[in-house]
Design an enzyme around this catalytic site. Structure first.
Site, PDB file in Angstrom:
ATOM      1  N   HIS A 212       0.859  -1.182   0.000  1.00  0.00           N
ATOM      2  CA  HIS A 212       0.000   0.000   0.000  1.00  0.00           C
ATOM      3  C   HIS A 212       0.895   1.231   0.000  1.00  0.00           C
ATOM      4  O   HIS A 212       1.576   1.499   0.990  1.00  0.00           O
ATOM      5  CB  HIS A 212      -0.916  -0.009   1.223  1.00  0.00           C
ATOM      6  CG  HIS A 212      -1.880   1.130   1.252  1.00  0.00           C
ATOM      7  ND1 HIS A 212      -2.469   1.608   2.391  1.00  0.00           N
ATOM      8  CD2 HIS A 212      -2.362   1.892   0.247  1.00  0.00           C
ATOM      9  CE1 HIS A 212      -3.265   2.613   2.090  1.00  0.00           C
ATOM     10  NE2 HIS A 212      -3.218   2.807   0.797  1.00  0.00           N
ATOM     11  N   ARG A 295      -8.291  14.693   2.943  1.00  0.00           N
ATOM     12  CA  ARG A 295      -8.053  15.221   4.291  1.00  0.00           C
ATOM     13  C   ARG A 295      -6.568  15.169   4.641  1.00  0.00           C
ATOM     14  O   ARG A 295      -5.777  14.555   3.932  1.00  0.00           O
ATOM     15  CB  ARG A 295      -8.791  14.340   5.301  1.00  0.00           C
ATOM     16  CG  ARG A 295      -8.281  12.909   5.237  1.00  0.00           C
ATOM     17  CD  ARG A 295      -8.836  11.995   6.310  1.00  0.00           C
ATOM     18  NE  ARG A 295      -8.113  10.743   6.354  1.00  0.00           N
ATOM     19  CZ  ARG A 295      -8.324   9.685   5.576  1.00  0.00           C
ATOM     20  NH1 ARG A 295      -9.275   9.726   4.649  1.00  0.00           N
ATOM     21  NH2 ARG A 295      -7.600   8.597   5.690  1.00  0.00           N
TER      22      ARG A 295
HETATM   23  C1  MV4 Z   1      -8.056  -4.177  -2.972  1.00  0.00           C
HETATM   24  C2  MV4 Z   1      -7.212  -5.228  -2.547  1.00  0.00           C
HETATM   25  C3  MV4 Z   1      -6.852  -6.170  -3.473  1.00  0.00           C
HETATM   26  N1  MV4 Z   1      -7.335  -6.106  -4.728  1.00  0.00           N
HETATM   27  N2  MV4 Z   1      -8.491  -4.158  -4.239  1.00  0.00           N
HETATM   28  C4  MV4 Z   1      -8.781  -2.315   1.321  1.00  0.00           C
HETATM   29  C5  MV4 Z   1      -9.225  -0.968   1.732  1.00  0.00           C
HETATM   30  C6  MV4 Z   1      -9.546  -0.221   0.514  1.00  0.00           C
HETATM   31  N3  MV4 Z   1      -8.875   1.035   0.583  1.00  0.00           N
HETATM   32  C7  MV4 Z   1      -9.073  -1.038  -0.627  1.00  0.00           C
HETATM   33  N4  MV4 Z   1      -8.563  -2.256  -0.064  1.00  0.00           N
HETATM   34  C8  MV4 Z   1      -8.073  -3.235  -0.843  1.00  0.00           C
HETATM   35  N5  MV4 Z   1      -8.454  -3.214  -2.131  1.00  0.00           N
HETATM   36  C9  MV4 Z   1      -8.134  -5.108  -5.082  1.00  0.00           C
HETATM   37  N6  MV4 Z   1      -8.617  -5.074  -6.334  1.00  0.00           N
HETATM   38  C10 MV4 Z   1      -6.774  -5.237  -1.228  1.00  0.00           C
HETATM   39  C11 MV4 Z   1      -7.215  -4.243  -0.362  1.00  0.00           C
HETATM   40  C12 MV4 Z   1      -6.705  -4.308   0.974  1.00  0.00           C
HETATM   41  C13 MV4 Z   1      -5.878  -3.318   1.482  1.00  0.00           C
HETATM   42  C14 MV4 Z   1      -5.516  -2.177   0.767  1.00  0.00           C
HETATM   43  C15 MV4 Z   1      -4.723  -1.207   1.302  1.00  0.00           C
HETATM   44  C16 MV4 Z   1      -4.220  -1.363   2.578  1.00  0.00           C
HETATM   45  C17 MV4 Z   1      -4.548  -2.448   3.310  1.00  0.00           C
HETATM   46  C18 MV4 Z   1      -5.373  -3.438   2.780  1.00  0.00           C
HETATM   47  C19 MV4 Z   1      -5.696  -4.548   3.548  1.00  0.00           C
HETATM   48  C20 MV4 Z   1      -6.527  -5.514   3.045  1.00  0.00           C
HETATM   49  C21 MV4 Z   1      -7.029  -5.390   1.749  1.00  0.00           C
END
Ligand code: MV4
Length: 450
Positions: A212, A295
Site C-alpha cells: 500500500h 483530508r
Molecule cells: C483491494 C485489494 C486487493 N485487490 N483491491 C482495502 C481498503 C480499501 N482502501 C481497498 N482495499 C483493498 N483493495 C483489489 N482489487 C486489497 C485491499 C486491501 C488493502 C488495501 C490497502 C491497505 C490495506 C489493505 C488490507 C486488506 C485489503
C-alpha cells in the site's frame, strides 16, 4: 495575498486537535477547541484560546453533529473550520454547509470531496485522467446476470466486489469462483445499501500481495501543485494502519517520478486544492489507484520529517487562498522517517484498554518526534479511536530511523493502561520488516492471526 483566517474552529479531538492548534499558533490564528463531555478535561482543550462543549460523549451527538459544530463557530465568531481526519473530514454535505454558513472550510471544494467519496466516480475520474487503475468493471457492475458473468470472466478470478459508498475496507467481498458470484453480489449490495445508503457495486481483479503506497500532494488556488513524496502503509491490521514510512522502501527513482507526475497531472486537471493523498496498491512493479483522500492524514508527519514542510500549516494557508511560497525544485527529500501509532489496547488481543494513564514518559532525542495529547493522569475515554499518539523518527537512512524508533519505544513508558508498544517492538525485530518491502499481508503472518 491578504490572509483571512483569524479564528479557527478545530472540529476534532486528540492528537490531531493538538497538532492543528500548534499550526495555528505558528500562523498567529486564534483557536477554538470543540469537545464532547468526555473530553472536557483534556489538556489540549485548555491550550486553545477558547473551547466549546458540543455534546455528550458519543461521536454521533458531538463530533459528528454538523449543526453543533457550525453553531459553535458562530457563537465564537470564528471564520474557519478545520475537520482534522475521521469524523466530518470527508463529509461533502458538511463541507458544503460550512461554506454556505460563510466559514472557510479547511479542505478541498465540497464537489471534490463528493467525487472522491463515491469510489466509482473517483475511479472513473482518475482513469479519464490517465491514472492507472485495477482491471475491473469501470463503473457499476451490469444488472444483467449473463453480462456480469461474462465481464467477470474477462477480468479473471479471484475478484473483489466493492461498494461504491464504501472505502477503507468497508463493503468489500472476495469472489474466488464463478459459482459464488451472483450470491456475493446480492449479499454485498444489501449490506452496502444498509450501511452507506447506496447499493451500487463495482468489481476488480483481486490483487493478492500488493503493497500500500500513497502519494502526498499539496495544491493552492493559484495553480501551484507540489508532489511531496510517497509513504508506504503496508503494515496494517484490518485496514487500520499500524506503521507508516517515507520513502517507500525499494521504489526506483523512475517509478517514483512516474507516479508522482501522474498524480500531479491529475490534480492539475481537477483543479485540486489543499492536501491530498492518492492511495495505490503496488504489485509486480505496477501502481493501481484505489482511493483518494481529501483530508490531512494520520501519517502526515513522516512526510513532514523527510521534506521539512509543515503540512498542516500549508493546508490552512492554501484553504485561506494563499499562494504556496516554495516551488517543486525547492522541495528536497532527506533521509527516512517511520511512524508507529500508539494505541490504548492489548498488544496481543487488540482489545481496547481505555482508562487512566497513571504515568507516561514521552521519549526524545535526535530524530524523535512524538505527537500525542496524552499526559500523566489523562483519562483515555472509551468512546473513540484508541490511538493515544504517534512516535515518529527520522534518520539519514531507514536503518537509522528504525534504530531511533527502537530506542524511542524502549524509552517510552505508559502505566495504567495497556498499549501496543510491545507489538511495535516485535515488528521492528522482524527480519522481513527490517529488509523492507513487506506487503499488506505482513502483519497477519507476523502475528499469526485472523
Ligand atoms: C483491494 C485489494 C486487493 N485487490 N483491491 C482495502 C481498503 C480499501 N482502501 C481497498 N482495499 C483493498 N483493495 C483489489 N482489487 C486489497 C485491499 C486491501 C488493502 C488495501 C490497502 C491497505 C490495506 C489493505 C488490507 C486488506 C485489503
Amino acid at each position: 495575498m491578504e490572509r483571512r483566517i483569524r479564528k479557527l474552529v478545530i472540529a476534532n479531538r486528540g492528537e490531531i486537535a493538538l497538532r492543528i492548534l500548534r499550526a495555528c499558533r505558528q500562523l498567529g490564528i486564534l483557536t477554538v477547541a470543540l469537545h464532547s463531555e468526555a473530553d472536557h478535561d483534556a489538556k489540549y482543550v485548555r491550550l486553545a484560546d477558547e473551547s466549546v462543549c458540543i455534546g455528550p460523549p458519543p461521536a454521533r451527538e458531538s463530533y459528528l453533529n454538523v449543526a453543533a459544530v457550525i453553531a459553535a463557530a458562530e457563537v465564537t465568531d470564528a471564520n474557519a473550520i478545520h475537520p482534522g481526519y475521521g469524523f466530518l473530514s470527508e463529509n461533502a454535505d458538511f463541507a458544503e454547509q460550512v461554506k454556505e454558513s460563510n466559514f472557510i472550510f479547511v479542505g478541498p471544494d465540497p464537489e471534490t470531496i463528493r467525487i472522491m467519496g463515491d469510489k466509482i466516480t473517483a475511479i472513473n475520474t482518475m482513469q479519464s485522467m490517465g491514472v492507472p487503475c485495477i482491471p475491473g468493471s469501470n463503473g457499476s457492475i451490469p444488472r444483467n446476470q449473463d453480462e456480469l458473468i461474462t465481464l467477470a470472466q474477462q477480468i479473471g478470478y479471484p475478484l473483489l466486489l466493492k461498494a461504491s459508498g464504501g472505502g477503507g475496507g468497508k463493503g468489500m467481498r472476495q469472489v474466488l469462483r464463478e459459482q459464488d458470484l451472483i450470491e456475493a453480489v446480492e449479499l454485498t449490495s444489501k449490506e452496502a445499501l444498509s450501511a452507506f445508503g447506496n447499493g451500487s457495486l463495482y468489481i476488480e481483479r483481486y490483487l493478492e500481495t500488493p503493497r500500500h503506497i500513497e502519494i502526498q500532494i499539496l495544491a493552492d488556488m493559484h495553480g501551484n501543485i507540489l508532489y511531496l513524496g510517497d509513504r508506504d502503509c503496508s503494515i496494517q491490521r484490518r485496514y487500520q494502519k499500524v506503521i507508516e514510512e517515507s520513502p517507500s522502501p525499494g521504489l526506483s527513482s523512475e517509478q517514483r517520478t512516474q507516479i508522482g507526475e501522474i498524480c500531479l497531472n491529475a490534480c492539475k486537471q481537477m483543479h485540486y486544492k489543499g492536501v491530498g493523498t492518492f492511495e495505490f496498491l503496488f504489485q509486480d512493479g505496477q501502481f493501481y489507484f484505489i482511493e483518494m483522500n481529501t483530508r490531512i492524514q494520520v501519517e502526515h508527519p513522516v512526510t513532514e520529517l523527510v521534506t521539512g514542510i509543515d503540512l498542516v500549516q500549508e493546508q490552512i494557508l492554501v484553504a485561506d487562498g494563499c499562494e504556496i511560497q516554495f516551488r517543486q525544485e525547492d522541495v528536497s527529500f532527506t533521509g527516512h522517517a517511520i511512524e508507529c501509532r500508539i494505541n490504548a489496547e492489548d498488544s496481543e488481543t487488540f482489545t481496547p484498554s481505555p482508562g487512566q494513564i497513571t504515568r507516561i514518559h514521552i521519549p526524545g532525542g535526535p530524530g524523535v518526534r512524538v505527537d500525542s495529547h496524552a499526559y500523566t493522569n489523562y483519562n483515555v475515554p472509551p468512546f473513540y479511536d484508541s490511538m493515544i499518539g504517534k512516535v515518529i523518527t527520522h534518520g539519514r537512512d531507514r536503518k537509522e530511523a528504525m534504530a531511533r524508533m527502537s530506542g524511542a519505544l524502549q524509552e517510552m513508558q505508559v502505566e495504567g493502561i495497556k498499549t501496543n508498544i510491545p507489538m511495535h517492538q516485535s515488528i521492528l525485530n522482524n527480519p522481513n520488516f527490517q529488509r523492507g518491502q513487506c506487503d499488506i499481508n505482513f502483519l497477519k503472518h507476523h502475528l499469526n492471526v485472523d
